[in-house]
Write a protein that holds these residues in place. Structure first.
Motif, PDB file in Angstrom:
ATOM      1  N   ASN A  60       7.205 -18.440   9.221  1.00 30.16           N
ATOM      2  CA  ASN A  60       8.144 -17.334   9.390  1.00 30.16           C
ATOM      3  C   ASN A  60       7.391 -16.003   9.420  1.00 30.16           C
ATOM      4  N   ASP A  61       7.914 -15.048  10.167  1.00 31.27           N
ATOM      5  CA  ASP A  61       7.344 -13.702  10.142  1.00 31.27           C
ATOM      6  C   ASP A  61       7.558 -13.080   8.772  1.00 31.27           C
ATOM      7  N   THR A  92      16.088 -16.677  14.515  1.00 30.58           N
ATOM      8  CA  THR A  92      15.471 -17.999  14.538  1.00 30.58           C
ATOM      9  C   THR A  92      15.165 -18.404  15.973  1.00 30.58           C
ATOM     10  N   TYR A  93      14.239 -19.344  16.131  1.00 29.50           N
ATOM     11  CA  TYR A  93      13.969 -19.885  17.459  1.00 29.50           C
ATOM     12  C   TYR A  93      15.213 -20.561  18.036  1.00 29.50           C
ATOM     13  N   GLU A  94      16.017 -21.149  17.170  1.00 28.34           N
ATOM     14  CA  GLU A  94      17.246 -21.786  17.634  1.00 28.34           C
ATOM     15  C   GLU A  94      18.157 -20.766  18.302  1.00 28.34           C
ATOM     16  N   TYR A  95      18.321 -19.598  17.677  1.00 30.39           N
ATOM     17  CA  TYR A  95      19.149 -18.550  18.285  1.00 30.39           C
ATOM     18  C   TYR A  95      18.546 -18.061  19.590  1.00 30.39           C
ATOM     19  N   LEU A  96      17.231 -17.894  19.637  1.00 31.93           N
ATOM     20  CA  LEU A  96      16.582 -17.404  20.854  1.00 31.93           C
ATOM     21  C   LEU A  96      16.728 -18.409  21.998  1.00 31.93           C
ATOM     22  N   THR A  98      12.519 -21.735  12.309  1.00 30.79           N
ATOM     23  CA  THR A  98      11.519 -20.709  12.000  1.00 30.79           C
ATOM     24  C   THR A  98      12.061 -19.337  12.395  1.00 30.79           C
ATOM     25  N   SER A  99      11.944 -18.373  11.511  1.00 29.38           N
ATOM     26  CA  SER A  99      12.479 -17.032  11.763  1.00 29.38           C
ATOM     27  C   SER A  99      11.369 -16.087  12.200  1.00 29.38           C
ATOM     28  N   VAL A 100      11.661 -15.309  13.228  1.00 25.68           N
ATOM     29  CA  VAL A 100      10.696 -14.369  13.792  1.00 25.68           C
ATOM     30  C   VAL A 100      11.369 -13.010  13.969  1.00 25.68           C
ATOM     31  N   ARG A 101      10.552 -11.999  14.230  1.00 26.67           N
ATOM     32  CA  ARG A 101      11.047 -10.625  14.394  1.00 26.67           C
ATOM     33  C   ARG A 101      10.522 -10.065  15.717  1.00 26.67           C
ATOM     34  N   PRO A 102      11.037 -10.531  16.845  1.00 30.05           N
ATOM     35  CA  PRO A 102      10.487 -10.130  18.155  1.00 30.05           C
ATOM     36  C   PRO A 102      10.652  -8.637  18.423  1.00 30.05           C
ATOM     37  N   VAL A 103       9.638  -8.053  19.076  1.00 29.75           N
ATOM     38  CA  VAL A 103       9.639  -6.622  19.370  1.00 29.75           C
ATOM     39  C   VAL A 103       9.279  -6.427  20.838  1.00 29.75           C
TER      40      VAL A 103
END
Length: 366
Positions: A313-314, A260-264, A224-229
């Motif tokens: 996804n965001d 992605t959550y995997e990268y985080l 899942t892809s996200v855009r954290p701020v």
């Protein structure tokens, strides 16, 4: 004549406070004008009187801190006295006014915003309880606050929603966020809607949660892809809207990168210098069962709706950062500050080697 340092400082403040300039004048929607005074900073008087609902949440604390440092009088509605104590040192004497409230009581809400020129609404819930479900907080509660703000003559109403708010979303959280936006606009036509993405920072529910419960972030195989701020970037944006209001607009505040959550999870492992989690990838059905069981505890680690959100996804929209005068920061720039306390003593000062970011083509295929 010998003048002490303390008296000299008082004299300088008196001289500065007696001056007025064009930038001290602030015009608000509806034709109201405010005049600031005093030296810049903690002991200034910005002229604003602001009410911040939902202040004991993650974002609200940072906004109050920034408002207090600018000399703004802040009304802090609270439900728990212990949670409200943290606000006392955030402003000069008399600048932070704490008031008890209930989102279901219109008289208490009106008393909290009766004398304010600007109202922020951060009220929200990550999970439902028997007393407060998503609709009662995100929809009915938001509409009630906006309606009373309009009746009391508030000039500027800023409602914080979510980047993924949509009535077609499979998540009830996102559905009610979108419906709440519509109700707020109907009750307060000049309201500003702010849509940040997932926040990170000190005591967040992203990086900190990943360090403690990595198994729950492996849902959907972490794709899942996200855009954290950063929470400080969003807080500064909201404070900037105080002096530069943008009525009847919707402002999207996504993070600068899509990850992605995997990268985080790899980022958290690299920063904390802990081995990657060997926990298995939970099927969605198993995660739903565990989340329903977890609802019986006081503070659930994962709610059923959060399971649904971990598969969403965001949205891919342009950020409106130029409109609020902020340049958002990357998550890697401050991850060490938020996660260092998860390191062991022997690794506490070791340098961090960040993981390689996923390619843009890979993210587009997800």
């Amino acid at each position: 004549m010998i003048v002490s340092a303390h008296n000299m400082l008082r004299l300088q403040r008196t001289l500065v406070a007696g001056k007025r300039a064009y930038h001290d004048l602030v015009s608000l929607p509806g034709g109201k004008n405010l005049v600031g005074s005093g030296v810049p900073g903690y002991s200034a008087v910005s002229g604003h009187r602001v009410t911040v609902f939902g202040v004991t949440g993650f974002l609200g604390r940072y906004v109050v801190s920034k408002l207090g440092k600018s000399g703004t009088q802040v009304i802090v509605p609270y439900r728990d006295e212990d949670e409200a104590r943290v606000f006392k040192p955030m402003g000069d004497l008399g600048q932070i006014v704490r008031m008890e409230w209930d989102i279901r009581n219109e008289d208490m809400i009106a008393e909290c915003l009766r004398h304010s020129d600007t109202v922020y609404n951060f009220v929200g819930r990550d999970y439902e309880t028997k007393n407060f479900d998503y609709h009662s907080v995100h929809v009915a509660g938001a509409e009630r606050i906006a309606k009373l703000a309009s009746q009391c003559g508030v000039s500027n109403f800023i409602h914080v929603s979510h980047l993924n708010a949509s009535k077609e979303s499979p998540s009830k959280f996102y559905q009610t966020k979108a419906e709440g936006e519509e109700r707020v606009k109907a009750a307060f036509p000049g309201a500003t809607i702010v849509r940040p993405s997932t926040l990170f920072g000190y005591e967040d529910k992203l990086l900190t949660n990943m360090a403690v419960w990595p198994i729950f972030w492996k849902l959907n195989h972490g794709q899942t892809s996200v855009r954290p701020v950063h929470v400080l970037d969003v807080a500064q944006s909201l404070v900037n809207l105080l002096s530069n209001p943008r009525p009847s607009s919707t402002i999207n505040l996504p993070g600068p990168s899509t990850l992605t959550y995997e990268y985080l999870l790899d980022l958290v492992s690299s920063v904390t210098l802990q081995p990657p989690s060997r926990a298995p990838v939970l099927p969605k059905a198993a995660a739903n069962i565990l989340s329903k069981i977890g609802q019986n505890v006081w503070w659930p680690a994962l709610s059923p709706d959060e399971v649904t959100r971990r598969y969403i996804n965001d949205v891919d929209v342009e950020g409106d950062w130029d409109a609020v005068g902020v340049q958002p920061s990357e998550i890697e720039d401050s991850a060490i500050a938020h996660l260092r306390h998860y390191r062991t003593a022997e690794n506490y000062l070791r340098p961090t080697i960040l993981p390689a970011r996923p390619s843009r083509a890979l993210l587009e295929d997800i």
